[in-house]
Write a protein that holds these residues in place. Structure first.
Motif, PDB file in Angstrom:
ATOM      1  N   VAL A  38      95.158  89.686  31.622  1.00 40.19           N
ATOM      2  CA  VAL A  38      94.907  89.584  33.063  1.00 40.19           C
ATOM      3  C   VAL A  38      96.095  88.914  33.743  1.00 40.19           C
ATOM      4  N   ALA A  42      98.622  90.391  36.689  1.00 33.90           N
ATOM      5  CA  ALA A  42      98.971  89.679  37.923  1.00 33.90           C
ATOM      6  C   ALA A  42     100.482  89.582  38.094  1.00 33.90           C
ATOM      7  N   LEU A  47      97.290  93.995  40.288  1.00 36.85           N
ATOM      8  CA  LEU A  47      95.998  93.578  40.822  1.00 36.85           C
ATOM      9  C   LEU A  47      95.969  93.685  42.341  1.00 36.85           C
ATOM     10  N   VAL A 109      89.160  87.248  38.321  1.00 33.22           N
ATOM     11  CA  VAL A 109      89.581  88.624  38.619  1.00 33.22           C
ATOM     12  C   VAL A 109      88.393  89.574  38.586  1.00 33.22           C
ATOM     13  N   GLU A 113      86.928  91.742  41.847  1.00 35.05           N
ATOM     14  CA  GLU A 113      86.866  93.201  41.778  1.00 35.05           C
ATOM     15  C   GLU A 113      85.448  93.745  41.928  1.00 35.05           C
TER      16      GLU A 113
END
Length: 553
Positions: A38, A42, A47, A109, A113
């Motif tokens: 993740v 980023a 993202l 995250v 989302e």
């Protein structure tokens, strides 16, 4: 999240490239899946969050602090994320509950989302309550999409590659077929799994980029070792066609960064029929003549296109290179061989009546002097009626393979000289990241006749780069001592005929604009130099820009 925040904080203060790579590599090595994947998403700009916007952040801080105090603080700090992170008050009960349970980056995250818009404010407040100041800053930077820590996507991939001593280009090659959290990528570089392979029949291939030619570049280059071709003023694309597992024809059009833009160009995708991948320039072609970039803009960034738009702005590809054909990867071949195959493919498509793609012509030359003359006058060097759409020349080594990224030496770009205008600084705003304490974003204008007959300044553009660090300090000092008005974080500076700062602004072109009071908008403006020697009354006039706009069509 706090560990990722610490990484961002250290990256933002680290100027050395190799040290940045080590910082990211250490983080990836010590952080387990899926957190590190993740974080990689980023750092590489993968993202984006539909419901989390700066307006939401402003609304939340307004609920917990005095709005006037916030505006004053924001004006002083100059960065929204930093201001909110420093000011955010945490209730005592929340501080006690969250002291040992800061949220994970993957948790944040996933929430950004998937959470409904109505639930996001409450959850975001809880996350902010559970983080320290640096963690809050990083979270808000993540939401606003402006990390700006001096680490490019390429640098982050290089850091991943260093975990297993794998060439960064190898990571670039497999990257388009991967998705967050990149478990298979990390397993491969750490020697725990085989190299990831994509099953996509029409994958994106990382593009090869060029370095800008400098005056000293030619002294080290042999003219006969390079081919030259026109650099067209459109957008770089990759057209890929193939067959899926069922034998059905599929095709995609990718931007330079790998974004699938096929939906915006259905006319082009229906017209292309080949098996391979073409690197080229997306243009608008009318009656066999290339149109200006201003015309192409009518087709860009459209979620849907009408039949009228398809008819008025027909999309076209001018091919530069052939990356794959009939299942064969041509990128390891020298440019000379790829060019020969591209010419054969283009000839076949044209013979079959396909008119939505043609071949970018080569620029004949034997010496650098001849190429210099061709660049100065493209119409007499083979560009013909399309000369107005040429923005320079490309130099490609005949023996160069097609490599991802921007390797120095094989390819060079030699753009035409930019237009320049002397404009007067009117407004300034603080920058972001390292520039948050400097006024580094500038709005400038030129003179024109006002409604009452006298001369007035009208804004014609904005710029935030092109100047040196020393020049930034000089402009910042001028802004602070010459402020005559304030509008939130924006300062209006003195701009009278005999008092103010003149900036020489370089730009690539002009376009009509209904959003600007001047009626014109600049393309890629940047500050070329400071004209302390020139009083504002001697700056240029809007009429000169109008004449240039008319000449460019």
């Amino acid at each position: 999240m706090n560990e990722f925040a610490e990484l961002l904080d250290r990256l933002s203060y680290e100027p050395r490239r190799n040290a940045k790579i080590r910082l990211m590599a250490d983080y990836f090595r010590m952080t387990p899946d899926p957190e590190r994947g993740v974080a990689l998403a980023a750092l590489t700009g993968k993202l984006s969050f539909t419901n989390a916007k700066p307006a939401l952040i402003r609304a939340l801080i307004a609920e917990r602090t005095d709005p006037v105090l916030f505006e004053m603080s924001y004006d002083y700090v100059g960065d929204l994320s930093e201001t909110v992170a420093l000011m955010w008050p945490i209730p005592k009960e929340a501080e006690a509950a969250n002291a040992n349970h800061p949220p994970f980056l993957s948790e944040i995250v996933e929430g950004l989302e998937t959470l409904p818009k109505r639930d996001l404010p409450r959850q975001l407040s809880m996350w902010l309550d559970g983080l320290d100041e640096t963690g809050r800053w990083a979270l808000l930077k993540l939401i606003t999409g402006s990390l700006r820590v001096g680490a490019s996507a390429r640098l982050a991939k290089t850091a991943v590659a260093s975990l297993g001593d794998i060439p960064p280009d190898e990571v670039e090659l497999v990257w388009p077929g991967l998705a967050m959290p990149y478990r298979e990528l990390f397993a491969w570089v750490e020697g725990k799994a085989e190299r990831p392979e994509t099953l996509d029949p029409v994958p994106f291939r990382p593009v090869m980029l060029a370095h800008a030619v400098e005056d000293e570049s030619f002294s080290a280059l042999e003219a006969d070792a390079y081919a030259a071709e026109w650099k067209w003023d459109g957008i770089r694309v990759q057209a890929v066609c193939g067959r899926d597992a069922e034998g059905k024809r599929v095709g995609r059009l990718y931007s330079r960064t790998g974004e699938d833009i096929s939906g915006a160009f259905p006319d082009l995708m229906e017209a292309l029929d080949f098996d391979g991948a073409i690197d080229g320039e997306l243009l608008v072609m009318r009656h066999t003549r290339v149109q200006s970039f201003n015309v192409l803009q009518q087709r860009l960034n459209r979620k849907s296109v009408t039949a009228k738009m398809l008819a008025e702005f027909p999309a076209h590809i001018r091919a530069y290179d052939l990356l794959a054909e009939d299942g064969e990867d041509l990128r390891p071949l020298p440019f000379r061989a790829r060019r020969a195959k591209l010419e054969a493919l283009a000839a076949r498509l044209m013979a079959e009546g396909h008119d939505r793609m043609d071949l970018s012509p080569m620029v004949p030359f034997d010496t650098w002097e001849q190429l210099t003359a061709a660049r100065a006058d493209p119409s007499s060097a083979g560009a013909g009626e399309d000369a107005a759409a040429v923005e320079g020349v490309m130099l490609k080594a005949w023996d160069s393979a097609y490599l991802p990224g921007r390797p120095k030496g094989p390819w060079w770009k030699w753009k035409r000289d930019p237009h320049t205008v002397d404009a007067v600084l009117m407004y300034a705003q603080r920058g972001h990241g390292k520039r948050s304490s400097f006024y580094s974003d500038y709005t400038f204008g030129v003179w024109t006749k006002g409604e009452e007959g006298g001369d007035v300044l009208v804004p014609v553009g904005k710029a935030y780069f092109g100047f040196t660090d020393q020049e930034l300090i000089e402009i910042d000092k001028f802004v602070r001592r010459s402020t005559i008005n304030r509008f939130g974080p924006v300062r209006e500076v003195v701009h009278e005929p005999d008092e103010g700062l003149v900036l020489e602004v370089a730009f690539e072109g002009l376009a009509r604009s209904t959003r600007h009071r001047s009626g014109v908008a600049m393309r890629f403006p940047r500050i070329a130099r400071l004209r302390w020697d020139k009083p504002p009354r001697e700056a240029d006039r809007l009429e000169a820009l109008e004449a240039l706009l008319k000449a460019e069509g």
